[in-house]
Scaffold this motif. Structure first.
Motif, PDB file in Angstrom:
ATOM      1  N   LYS A 257      -7.850  -2.472 -12.286  1.00 34.04           N
ATOM      2  CA  LYS A 257      -8.381  -3.616 -11.108  1.00 34.04           C
ATOM      3  C   LYS A 257      -7.898  -4.923 -11.551  1.00 34.04           C
ATOM      4  O   LYS A 257      -7.416  -4.992 -12.557  1.00 34.04           O
ATOM      5  CB  LYS A 257      -9.880  -3.534 -10.939  1.00 34.04           C
ATOM      6  CG  LYS A 257     -10.613  -3.846 -12.225  1.00 34.04           C
ATOM      7  CD  LYS A 257     -12.303  -3.562 -11.912  1.00 34.04           C
ATOM      8  CE  LYS A 257     -12.987  -4.066 -13.188  1.00 34.04           C
ATOM      9  NZ  LYS A 257     -12.300  -3.589 -14.476  1.00 34.04           N
TER      10      LYS A 257
ATOM     11  N   PRO B 129       0.968  -1.212   0.007  1.00 32.23           N
ATOM     12  CA  PRO B 129      -0.016   0.039   0.014  1.00 32.23           C
ATOM     13  C   PRO B 129       0.853   1.120  -0.049  1.00 32.23           C
ATOM     14  O   PRO B 129       1.836   1.242   0.815  1.00 32.23           O
ATOM     15  CB  PRO B 129      -0.982   0.081   1.368  1.00 32.23           C
ATOM     16  CG  PRO B 129      -1.018  -1.623   1.334  1.00 32.23           C
ATOM     17  CD  PRO B 129       0.528  -2.082   1.022  1.00 32.23           C
TER      18      PRO B 129
ATOM     19  N   ASN C  33       0.441   1.997  -6.219  1.00 32.35           N
ATOM     20  CA  ASN C  33      -0.631   1.381  -5.495  1.00 32.35           C
ATOM     21  C   ASN C  33      -1.634   2.296  -4.598  1.00 32.35           C
ATOM     22  O   ASN C  33      -0.974   2.451  -3.389  1.00 32.35           O
ATOM     23  CB  ASN C  33      -0.145   0.275  -4.436  1.00 32.35           C
ATOM     24  CG  ASN C  33      -1.026  -0.482  -3.831  1.00 32.35           C
ATOM     25  OD1 ASN C  33      -2.515  -0.265  -4.081  1.00 32.35           O
ATOM     26  ND2 ASN C  33      -0.610  -1.579  -3.197  1.00 32.35           N
TER      27      ASN C  33
ATOM     28  N   THR D  85      -7.017   3.804 -13.191  1.00 32.96           N
ATOM     29  CA  THR D  85      -6.766   2.846 -12.191  1.00 32.96           C
ATOM     30  C   THR D  85      -7.286   1.579 -12.497  1.00 32.96           C
ATOM     31  O   THR D  85      -8.513   1.213 -13.094  1.00 32.96           O
ATOM     32  CB  THR D  85      -7.414   3.412 -10.905  1.00 32.96           C
ATOM     33  OG1 THR D  85      -7.212   4.667 -10.180  1.00 32.96           O
ATOM     34  CG2 THR D  85      -7.371   2.478  -9.704  1.00 32.96           C
TER      35      THR D  85
ATOM     36  N   CYS E  49      -2.604   2.259  -9.766  1.00 37.00           N
ATOM     37  CA  CYS E  49      -2.974   3.308 -10.697  1.00 37.00           C
ATOM     38  C   CYS E  49      -1.519   3.557 -11.662  1.00 37.00           C
ATOM     39  O   CYS E  49      -0.591   3.392 -11.249  1.00 37.00           O
ATOM     40  CB  CYS E  49      -3.061   4.593  -9.859  1.00 37.00           C
ATOM     41  SG  CYS E  49      -3.198   6.228 -10.733  1.00 37.00           S
TER      42      CYS E  49
ATOM     43  N   GLY F 142      -5.064  -6.623  -6.131  1.00 37.63           N
ATOM     44  CA  GLY F 142      -5.253  -5.359  -5.599  1.00 37.63           C
ATOM     45  C   GLY F 142      -5.521  -4.421  -6.833  1.00 37.63           C
ATOM     46  O   GLY F 142      -6.213  -4.912  -8.102  1.00 37.63           O
ATOM     47  N   THR F 143      -5.282  -3.080  -6.627  1.00 39.12           N
ATOM     48  CA  THR F 143      -5.454  -2.126  -7.664  1.00 39.12           C
ATOM     49  C   THR F 143      -4.280  -1.296  -7.801  1.00 39.12           C
ATOM     50  O   THR F 143      -3.591  -1.173  -6.834  1.00 39.12           O
ATOM     51  CB  THR F 143      -6.706  -1.230  -7.251  1.00 39.12           C
ATOM     52  OG1 THR F 143      -6.387  -0.458  -6.108  1.00 39.12           O
ATOM     53  CG2 THR F 143      -7.949  -2.091  -7.083  1.00 39.12           C
TER      54      THR F 143
ATOM     55  N   GLY G 285      -4.260   1.927  -3.348  1.00 36.65           N
ATOM     56  CA  GLY G 285      -5.439   1.087  -2.298  1.00 36.65           C
ATOM     57  C   GLY G 285      -4.760   0.587  -1.145  1.00 36.65           C
ATOM     58  O   GLY G 285      -3.431   1.015  -1.010  1.00 36.65           O
ATOM     59  N   GLY G 286      -5.574   0.033  -0.436  1.00 34.08           N
ATOM     60  CA  GLY G 286      -5.302  -0.173   1.065  1.00 34.08           C
ATOM     61  C   GLY G 286      -4.659  -1.498   0.967  1.00 34.08           C
ATOM     62  O   GLY G 286      -4.108  -1.883   2.146  1.00 34.08           O
ATOM     63  N   THR G 287      -4.236  -2.367  -0.146  1.00 30.72           N
ATOM     64  CA  THR G 287      -3.881  -3.668  -0.066  1.00 30.72           C
ATOM     65  C   THR G 287      -2.673  -3.920  -0.950  1.00 30.72           C
ATOM     66  O   THR G 287      -2.868  -3.208  -1.832  1.00 30.72           O
ATOM     67  CB  THR G 287      -4.933  -4.876  -0.330  1.00 30.72           C
ATOM     68  OG1 THR G 287      -5.269  -4.711  -1.786  1.00 30.72           O
ATOM     69  CG2 THR G 287      -6.185  -4.638   0.511  1.00 30.72           C
TER      70      THR G 287
ATOM     71  N   ALA H  80      -0.302  -5.093  -3.669  1.00 32.38           N
ATOM     72  CA  ALA H  80      -0.731  -5.336  -5.354  1.00 32.38           C
ATOM     73  C   ALA H  80       0.274  -6.106  -6.143  1.00 32.38           C
ATOM     74  O   ALA H  80       1.449  -6.005  -5.612  1.00 32.38           O
ATOM     75  CB  ALA H  80      -0.740  -3.982  -5.976  1.00 32.38           C
TER      76      ALA H  80
END
Lengths: 212, 212, 212, 212, 212, 212
Positions: free
Chosen positions: D137, D97, D154, D135, D121, D118-119, D156-158, D160
């Motif tokens: 997915k 993250p 990254n 972004t 960008c 994860g996601t 996102g919160g998880t 990737a």
């Protein structure tokens, strides 16, 4: 004030360059114009958006409810306009337990496979009839040299997923069984050029829908 | 009499070849037809004249009355129709004293520079972060391998002139400062992907006219 | 019943691939659409037939009743639509006794010759002015590296036949005598750039029909 | 008996072909011999095994305990001998993250990214200073045209994970910050060719270990 | 402290990439190792210096005290190690008043000429025997498509200077007169394949030193 | 006297060019040095003779006293050193009545066939499972796009002879039956990846000598 002016001067003096630079940066496929040996014609850079460079068609699990318990979902230049002319493309392989991508070749490209779920037994045969086979686990990468017969098979008990990429925006895909048994290749010519028994040929044509 | 006849026979027997040979000799750009990954469509050979193979746009001194005290005048396929498909193009660099062609890359080509007036401090950076810098004098030639960051700077007291050529008819030109600070690249993303301070980014966007 | 259903599933799931795969398999020339540096535009795969991949124009003996007692019959992409974009083409050489294919080059390809009847004295000159000459008999193969001056001559007493192939779908053909003496190349410029005597130039222009 | 004999005849008559066919099938890198513009020398086909075509180095999570909270693990020809000369290679991207692959280019290849966890960008800038950001997915694919500045982040919160492939066996990797601030690029030349403030340059050289 | 540590982590995690990236960045010629179709073997990146990318041999005026009153000074891969494998090279043309670069071809490349001093009458002949001639003044650029016969001539009253570049690191140079009259091309074969008179051939062989 | 002197001046001033020009003219294979993705290393131009460019191995009728009543005699770069790096090669096909070149592919090249004696039934299958078949008579030319399955069969009553050429110096040759039945491809994997019956596989392995 002078600064602003000079900015305009730079912008002007370099505009001519930028007005065409995109031609070499990329050539997003325009499916409405003629295509040639190097690929599709280019969409006007002015009409290109980020979505031309992103393809979401590989996000969904392919339908493996079929005779091969597997699915190949391509992201070639015909589906993914952004790769046109860039010498690369991709595909998604889904293999249910016991699923198989039958023996096939890509006439125009080398292939690189990355296993992201499950295990896949993968192999290819070289021109000197050596067979290279390995069971790939999650994270393993394997390369198949251009144009050689190869296969993927899920011998494990769980669904398998792999992403493959190719050294061409349009690698082609010739599946051996479909070329022989899902075509109108005359049975007599198949037996003469493969030494397979006519009964075997007719049986598989029955399954795959071939004629002749 | 017989001689004249035989001449006609040769002309006739070879005409079919000549009717298409120009296709491979050259493919002068037809800007009105579609372009593709390999370049522009070809103008009909019947309409091609010597002026399609000659470009005079590099004869005039570029306007260096701007913030970089320098000018890049391209003769790429978009300006010089004759180079289309031939794998080569050119440009003229004018640098006033203190002038600089800011750090940039050509995504699609290697570059060769020849200094014809003054001296130019030229350099590039390789993938392993080695910096190759040399002050070039009149007659010196330097090559920049494809796609690497490079610059030219006139540290001398007199106007400098160089001609450059490229291993592609359309090498592209990505100027680092313009990509970051004359675009709508969001400041927050620039700082996250370059570690530059937001203040620095905003200052240069102010000078170069970037937004975001 | 279920089997038939699953067949449809495969056919459907793979149809998208096949709908465009032909693009890379081949690009049969569509002479009515624009051409580009890589060749002609592609005819729609749906309209392609086996006859696009077969050319019978090399089956007939070329007309050698001419000043060179020889004939070149090309099967380049302009005559043979199926080779467009495939990097290969062919031609037929007929040489009556004493016949000669005058000194020439193929600007865009290497050439491979196979003698199938009679004997042919063949040669080429390299960039370092070495001359490579050999009398080829039936079944001999010779290769001429790209762009070098070469010739074929029938010094034997019988008709000679050879098939040649090229490493390009459109190799081009520049015959030295025709470039100099069947063109409008000014005599004065020819003498200055070849050191030939003006009388010699004018004599050959008279024979071959050149002007200037 | 006769059958066995004829088998030997085929094997013999075709052996000469097979003895060299592997040369074109593949050219597994021999790191002990010279390399050239087209890649490494080829290992003797007799010594090649399936393990030359399989690389397991991308199976492990990269170490993201670093300043960029990210890791790039390459499978280029220098690590993965089997891709030598095949025009394709791969890499694994791990982003914790907030992790980022800083702005960079691949001088010699286009890149295709597939997000598998994860996601991310992702974005690139074209030669005409347009910024293409999206972004991505899980399952999304994005292509970056050759040689252009691009990044992955990254947001996102998880954790990737993405696999990338390249249209070359050795795409190169030029990270902008490392080229400027982890090299011995003289600060004065950096400021002159990028318009960055000297203080900014010195600050980042301090972080990344650059000199000059 | 932690910062310093993390720096080491980055450096380490990316070192493997950088250790080989130079292979694709450039391949400076190692003249002591074997060369192949793609060029010379690569010098170890560790031994490469900026001087490998700079060539000063084009700085001096060529010796025009010869029969053609002209000189060609090449900077091909055999002289300029840095261009090896990069698809580009250069040369310097010096023409005294009345000087001429005789009719010649570059078998492996297209050529781009930039006139930097004086005026040069330049021309080429296409495969369909069209002659394209133009008198170029200072700053004019002209392109000669690959493999076609072309020439440069100084019809003005002052020394002329031009720099040329090529779409190959080793374009080759076949000078028509040297191929015919400075070689051991048998006079009888020359007359048969060019229709030139034997007396003309012998006269020029006498001047240029040919035999046969 | 002065003339002789000036001759030496030309020879000297151009010698540097000629000393390396052969590198691009040709690269005759040196089988004793390493080979790479682009082909074999180059023999020293000083050791090259005309015999390196001529191959007589296709002059003799191939031995058709075998199970396929046919013979393929290659002139690839491994047999014919002169084609190395030139993008072209050849082979001779002999087919006795009823003879067949079984279904095969050339992974690295397109093929062009010229029939010089008898008639040959030739065909290929495209990626979309269309079958293109034609009976070729003397003088007919057919092209097989790169990497696609194709065959040749002599359905006539007389010996047939054809010469084929390829768009690569080493096209490779993968014969389907040999890949499956003359290799150690495990029978179980063959049946799973081709849907052939195990009995059929074992029968053909018995004939062709496969194991596994």
């Amino acid at each position: 004030m002078k600064m602003v002016l000079t900015i305009f001067l730079i912008i002007f003096s370099l505009f001519i360059t930028f007005s065409q630079a995109s031609v070499v940066d990329f050539c997003v496929a325009d499916y409405t114009a003629p295509n040639g040996p190097a690929g599709y014609s280019c969409k006007s850079p002015a009409k290109v958006t980020v979505d031309d460079f992103v393809y979401s068609g590989l996000g969904a699990v392919g339908n493996t409810s079929n005779i091969i318990k597997a699915a190949v979902t391509p992201a070639f230049d015909a589906q993914f306009a952004g790769v046109n002319g860039l010498g690369i493309s991709a595909a998604r392989l889904d293999l249910a337990p016991g699923g198989v991508i039958p023996l096939h070749t890509h006439p125009g490209a080398s292939e690189l496979i990355v296993v992201v779920q499950g295990t896949i037994c993968a192999g290819f045969v070289s021109s000197d009839n050596k067979v290279y086979i390995k069971t790939l686990k999650k994270g393993d990468v394997m390369v198949y040299p251009q144009g050689l017969l190869h296969f993927q098979l899920n011998g494990g008990g769980t669904q398998a997923l792999a992403f493959v990429s190719f050294s061409s925006a349009n690698p082609g895909l010739q599946i051996l069984d479909f070329a022989l048994f899902k075509s109108d290749f005359p049975t007599e010519l198949i037996t003469e050029t493969t030494f397979l028994d006519a009964a075997q040929v007719k049986k598989l044509k029955g399954v795959l829908g071939g004629s002749g």
